[in-house]
Design a protein around this motif. Sequence first.
Motif, PDB file in Angstrom:
ATOM      1  N   ASN A   1      30.969 -13.116 -79.280  1.00 23.32           N
ATOM      2  CA  ASN A   1      30.739 -12.071 -78.282  1.00 23.32           C
ATOM      3  C   ASN A   1      29.234 -11.877 -78.191  1.00 23.32           C
ATOM      4  O   ASN A   1      28.574 -11.646 -79.193  1.00 23.32           O
ATOM      5  CB  ASN A   1      31.417 -10.781 -78.716  1.00 23.32           C
ATOM      6  CG  ASN A   1      32.897 -10.984 -78.960  1.00 23.32           C
ATOM      7  OD1 ASN A   1      33.536 -11.742 -78.239  1.00 23.32           O
ATOM      8  ND2 ASN A   1      33.419 -10.353 -79.989  1.00 23.32           N
ATOM      9  N   PHE A   2      28.727 -11.964 -76.977  1.00 25.43           N
ATOM     10  CA  PHE A   2      27.275 -11.986 -76.834  1.00 25.43           C
ATOM     11  C   PHE A   2      26.613 -10.752 -77.403  1.00 25.43           C
ATOM     12  O   PHE A   2      27.154  -9.660 -77.334  1.00 25.43           O
ATOM     13  CB  PHE A   2      26.894 -12.118 -75.364  1.00 25.43           C
ATOM     14  CG  PHE A   2      27.522 -13.300 -74.728  1.00 25.43           C
ATOM     15  CD1 PHE A   2      27.425 -14.539 -75.332  1.00 25.43           C
ATOM     16  CD2 PHE A   2      28.235 -13.178 -73.559  1.00 25.43           C
ATOM     17  CE1 PHE A   2      28.023 -15.640 -74.765  1.00 25.43           C
ATOM     18  CE2 PHE A   2      28.837 -14.279 -72.985  1.00 25.43           C
ATOM     19  CZ  PHE A   2      28.736 -15.512 -73.584  1.00 25.43           C
ATOM     20  N   MET A   3      25.430 -10.939 -77.941  1.00 26.90           N
ATOM     21  CA  MET A   3      24.697  -9.820 -78.488  1.00 26.90           C
ATOM     22  C   MET A   3      23.304  -9.791 -77.869  1.00 26.90           C
ATOM     23  O   MET A   3      22.299  -9.814 -78.559  1.00 26.90           O
ATOM     24  CB  MET A   3      24.610  -9.953 -80.012  1.00 26.90           C
ATOM     25  CG  MET A   3      25.982 -10.020 -80.651  1.00 26.90           C
ATOM     26  SD  MET A   3      25.967  -9.467 -82.329  1.00 26.90           S
ATOM     27  CE  MET A   3      27.718  -9.411 -82.719  1.00 26.90           C
ATOM     28  N   LEU A   4      23.259  -9.766 -76.555  1.00 25.09           N
ATOM     29  CA  LEU A   4      21.971  -9.730 -75.855  1.00 25.09           C
ATOM     30  C   LEU A   4      21.751  -8.346 -75.280  1.00 25.09           C
ATOM     31  O   LEU A   4      22.689  -7.571 -75.121  1.00 25.09           O
ATOM     32  CB  LEU A   4      21.980 -10.749 -74.719  1.00 25.09           C
ATOM     33  CG  LEU A   4      22.171 -12.205 -75.133  1.00 25.09           C
ATOM     34  CD1 LEU A   4      22.370 -13.077 -73.909  1.00 25.09           C
ATOM     35  CD2 LEU A   4      20.994 -12.697 -75.944  1.00 25.09           C
ATOM     36  N   ILE A   5      20.493  -8.052 -74.948  1.00 23.72           N
ATOM     37  CA  ILE A   5      20.207  -6.771 -74.314  1.00 23.72           C
ATOM     38  C   ILE A   5      20.201  -6.979 -72.803  1.00 23.72           C
ATOM     39  O   ILE A   5      19.339  -7.669 -72.269  1.00 23.72           O
ATOM     40  CB  ILE A   5      18.864  -6.220 -74.803  1.00 23.72           C
ATOM     41  CG1 ILE A   5      18.932  -6.066 -76.323  1.00 23.72           C
ATOM     42  CG2 ILE A   5      18.545  -4.901 -74.112  1.00 23.72           C
ATOM     43  CD1 ILE A   5      17.684  -5.537 -76.944  1.00 23.72           C
ATOM     44  N   PRO A   6      21.190  -6.401 -72.126  1.00 24.89           N
ATOM     45  CA  PRO A   6      21.394  -6.723 -70.709  1.00 24.89           C
ATOM     46  C   PRO A   6      20.202  -6.384 -69.821  1.00 24.89           C
ATOM     47  O   PRO A   6      19.920  -7.093 -68.861  1.00 24.89           O
ATOM     48  CB  PRO A   6      22.591  -5.852 -70.307  1.00 24.89           C
ATOM     49  CG  PRO A   6      23.203  -5.401 -71.570  1.00 24.89           C
ATOM     50  CD  PRO A   6      22.170  -5.438 -72.627  1.00 24.89           C
ATOM     51  N   SER A   7      19.481  -5.296 -70.152  1.00 29.96           N
ATOM     52  CA  SER A   7      18.426  -4.863 -69.240  1.00 29.96           C
ATOM     53  C   SER A   7      17.110  -5.611 -69.482  1.00 29.96           C
ATOM     54  O   SER A   7      16.144  -5.409 -68.781  1.00 29.96           O
ATOM     55  CB  SER A   7      18.209  -3.358 -69.392  1.00 29.96           C
ATOM     56  OG  SER A   7      17.861  -3.070 -70.723  1.00 29.96           O
ATOM     57  N   PHE A   8      17.066  -6.476 -70.497  1.00 31.44           N
ATOM     58  CA  PHE A   8      15.870  -7.267 -70.757  1.00 31.44           C
ATOM     59  C   PHE A   8      15.954  -8.609 -70.032  1.00 31.44           C
ATOM     60  O   PHE A   8      17.047  -9.091 -69.723  1.00 31.44           O
ATOM     61  CB  PHE A   8      15.735  -7.537 -72.261  1.00 31.44           C
ATOM     62  CG  PHE A   8      15.146  -6.397 -73.041  1.00 31.44           C
ATOM     63  CD1 PHE A   8      15.205  -5.096 -72.579  1.00 31.44           C
ATOM     64  CD2 PHE A   8      14.532  -6.633 -74.273  1.00 31.44           C
ATOM     65  CE1 PHE A   8      14.682  -4.048 -73.308  1.00 31.44           C
ATOM     66  CE2 PHE A   8      14.001  -5.588 -75.010  1.00 31.44           C
ATOM     67  CZ  PHE A   8      14.071  -4.304 -74.529  1.00 31.44           C
ATOM     68  N   THR A   9      14.777  -9.228 -69.814  1.00 29.10           N
ATOM     69  CA  THR A   9      14.802 -10.560 -69.220  1.00 29.10           C
ATOM     70  C   THR A   9      15.216 -11.566 -70.287  1.00 29.10           C
ATOM     71  O   THR A   9      15.240 -11.261 -71.480  1.00 29.10           O
ATOM     72  CB  THR A   9      13.415 -10.987 -68.704  1.00 29.10           C
ATOM     73  OG1 THR A   9      12.541 -11.113 -69.827  1.00 29.10           O
ATOM     74  CG2 THR A   9      12.857  -9.977 -67.706  1.00 29.10           C
ATOM     75  N   ILE A  10      15.520 -12.756 -69.829  1.00 32.59           N
ATOM     76  CA  ILE A  10      15.935 -13.811 -70.751  1.00 32.59           C
ATOM     77  C   ILE A  10      14.829 -14.107 -71.750  1.00 32.59           C
ATOM     78  O   ILE A  10      15.068 -14.197 -72.960  1.00 32.59           O
ATOM     79  CB  ILE A  10      16.337 -15.069 -69.951  1.00 32.59           C
ATOM     80  CG1 ILE A  10      17.688 -14.799 -69.283  1.00 32.59           C
ATOM     81  CG2 ILE A  10      16.380 -16.291 -70.834  1.00 32.59           C
ATOM     82  CD1 ILE A  10      18.203 -15.930 -68.437  1.00 32.59           C
TER      83      ILE A  10
END
Lengths: 514, 376
Positions: A88-97
């Motif tokens: 399950n992804f653990m990225l910060i959605p509001s940040f850029t790649i």
Amino acid sequence: MPNLIDMRDIIKVYPNGVAANRDVNFSVEKGEIHALVGENGAGKSTLMKILYGLEQPTGGQIFLNGRAVTISTPHQAIALGIGMVHQNFMLIPSFTIAENVVLGQEPIKGQLIDAEAAINITRQLAQEYGLEVDPTAKVEATPVGMRQRVEILKTLYRGADLLILDEPTAVLTPQETDDLFDAVRRLVSQGKTVIFITHKLIEVKEISDRVTVMRHGEVTGRVQTAEVSEEDIARMMVGRDVLFRVEKPPQQRGEAAVRVSGLSYVSVTGRPLLRDVSFNVYRGEILGIAGVEGNGQTQLAELLSGLAAPTTGAATINGQSILGRGPRYVREAGVAHIPEDRLTNGVALEASIADNLVVDRYYRPPFTRRGAMSLRQIRQHAENLMQKFDIRAAGAGAAIGSLSGGNMQKVIIAREFSADPALLIAAQPTRGVDIGASEFVRRQLVEARNAGKAVLLISADLAEVFSLADRIAVMYKGEIVAIFQNSPDLTEEALGLYMLGLKRQTPAEIESQL
Amino acid sequence: MKTTRRQITLEIVRIVLVVLLALLLGFFITTLVSDDPVGAYTEFLTGPLPKISINDDGGWQLRGVNRFGNWIEDSITLILLGLSVAIVFSARQFSLGAEGQLFLGALAAGAVSLYFHAPAVIHISLALIAAGAAGFVWGLIPGALKAYLNADEIVSTLMLNIIAIQFYQFILTRYMRDFTAGYIGTEYFPETAVLPVVIPGTRVTVALFITIAAVVAVWFLMSRMPLGYEIRMLGANRKFAEYGGIKVKRVITLSMAISGILAGLAGTHLSMGLLKQLTLSLSPNIGFEGIVVALLARNDPKWVPVAGLFYGYLRTGAQIMERSSDVTREMVLVIQAIIILFITAERVLPLIQQWWQRRRSPEAILDSVEGVGDVA
Ligand SMILES: Nc1ncnc2c1ncn2[C@@H]1O[C@H](COP(=O)(O)OP(=O)(O)OP(=O)(O)O)[C@@H](O)[C@H]1O
Ligand SMILES: [Mg+2]
């Protein structure tokens, strides 16, 4: 030479009393690609989370190059050269790649984060490993497939020597999977080691050197991949023979249950995501939508399930218009929806299985009578569905967040199938589901069709579309560029040309297949 | 379900442990600031309890009933406010509007008390309804602003608090005030509008029963009514709630409005129970104490009374310690805050649990749960 990783007698009992690992022994040699397989809830992710310091083992020891180590945080794991890409992804959605890739180890210029360097680093890494991303795009605006690549880049940036990939291909298209495998091979040729969790046995055969099979929290086998067949592995996983093909009786097609015409959708940022989409889905039919992910399939499902309103166009189900009236109306009109992004839409992680299973029906009898809800009915309902759909958990009151990935998906499937819909929208229904359960889900889809329901199957897995669909529509850049009757003559290669936008049918040809 | 019972026992053991640790920490701080820490801390720990004293002739007497009363009186306010906050927190909204709702509730109750005449049962009922309605409206406004215009509820509720309190003080000073009194306040309410006392020697009134009824009602709402289910699902995952067909905007609005009713009722406890009149400041800053109670109770209505009584006990004990020892008011507040902080800290419980598990061998743990997880 000692193994790179030796996990010995690992026991993991979660606070809720679930024994996820029972005396597991697991070892990985340096420079190999090691596949880890097993049914949903077998304890694969748990074992890997222990290795990555995310969970603490209840008992057992870990050896790295023969030396005993304790890994109590991911930080320590990274320092030891262990990186993990989560199921399950653990990225910060509001940040850029780019910001996500360098997060925590940002390049600094003066006192500030060097945004340009971050972008360059990301671009360079992406090129080096053939994992194409747009460094300046916000994560929330990118399709799932790209998010997966970001996760992998993130780990590479941190200098991992051992890469744990937890079901990386579940979200990838066949083409993307091939690219990922190229990247994995490149990594291994540079002396890195990869642990690879997957439910697709064909991938195990294709890429791995050795396989470890888990079942009910125990290791049931460890073999050289070359020495076994897919069927052998399946038997080790499930404990019985698994059918890889779904029986599909000849179609009894009825009249059109769903008519979609001229559907267009422009995003808030002004990007047209759907262009003049028209099709019908007939009773007793599975209409497969094929296409590279991010070509409008997500929006199509959202519009038809009432989550978003179209810019223009119309859709009716049994003659009743359903667009723009919100999910409650659409559901009551007979639409069920297995969403593509299950963690965002499909479940509430901290709520119980029982509560998750009634979100579309809690207000109706038998769950609510004269204004009061019956907890007994809700629990009973959950227990029935858990049994029917083989959902493995501590009980109906267990929080969804404590389930394995595949069991979460089964909760959603159980709810949507049991809604007895006229139209079932199934977006990536077997993503992350083990082979036994996939077989089950596919059979359910076919049964729904045989029972005269209309099924709209959106899947990135072409093999799945070919084996289930009666007709196949191809989407490219928000348009339907071709519709075919499914037949043995239709090949993946032929369809691929349409999916990549290299070919398209004339409007008249499409019209004739509506 | 054997495991769930075991889990509940474990949970209770853990909570008791945390409270003990927290109290120990409080004592440690007291030793730093007091010459007689044992005496001071004893006052803190036992102050709110009534004491039996035996006379020389063998008879006995109950002393300190009024302190006990203070504890219960304070707890009633805290429980009502805790319920109010628990509802909005469950919906994962962050309303801070209890203060304003409480003032308007008291104002509405005061107006009905002073300007209506009716037999007690009807009079009191009318006043309660008026107070609840005032709180409801004052919760509905920020709720609707949040749901339909996406106005941040923290900002809007704080603003509405100021408006409510200023309005209250304006009406009181300008129209309702008893000009013969030497301070700003209304006349005493007529007998028919004063909540009857149920524990003699204290100001514990039928507000106690109203509070018990409120706990049951909120528990029923949250765990047995469709709206409660909607509130919980909204709080757990808004996108999921929307996907499932829940009318999220309506639920946000209603959750904040219903929470207002309870804060409004707290206003009646203060005005019709404790003060029997309206005064310029009702009970300063009590509005925010509901947050502490809701946090302690983890937003579970069942636990709000326990949390309210516990926090009320701490507050009363702290006041008594302040009055009867050399510990200053500031230190008393620090001690009280540290205890609360320690108990609400999310990580403390898991830490204790890890320690608990480490005492047992892994095999023993595995054996004790054998079979669980193979539900298939
Ligand atoms: N945080 C948690 N708390 C409690 N139980 C958990 C937790 N995480 C996982 N479990 C339970 O542990 C078992 C193993 O889960 P795990 O996620 O390791 O399975 P998995 O093999 O990765 O399955 P999948 O293929 O579905 O991802 C499951 O029964 C699951 O319900
Ligand atoms: Mg997993």
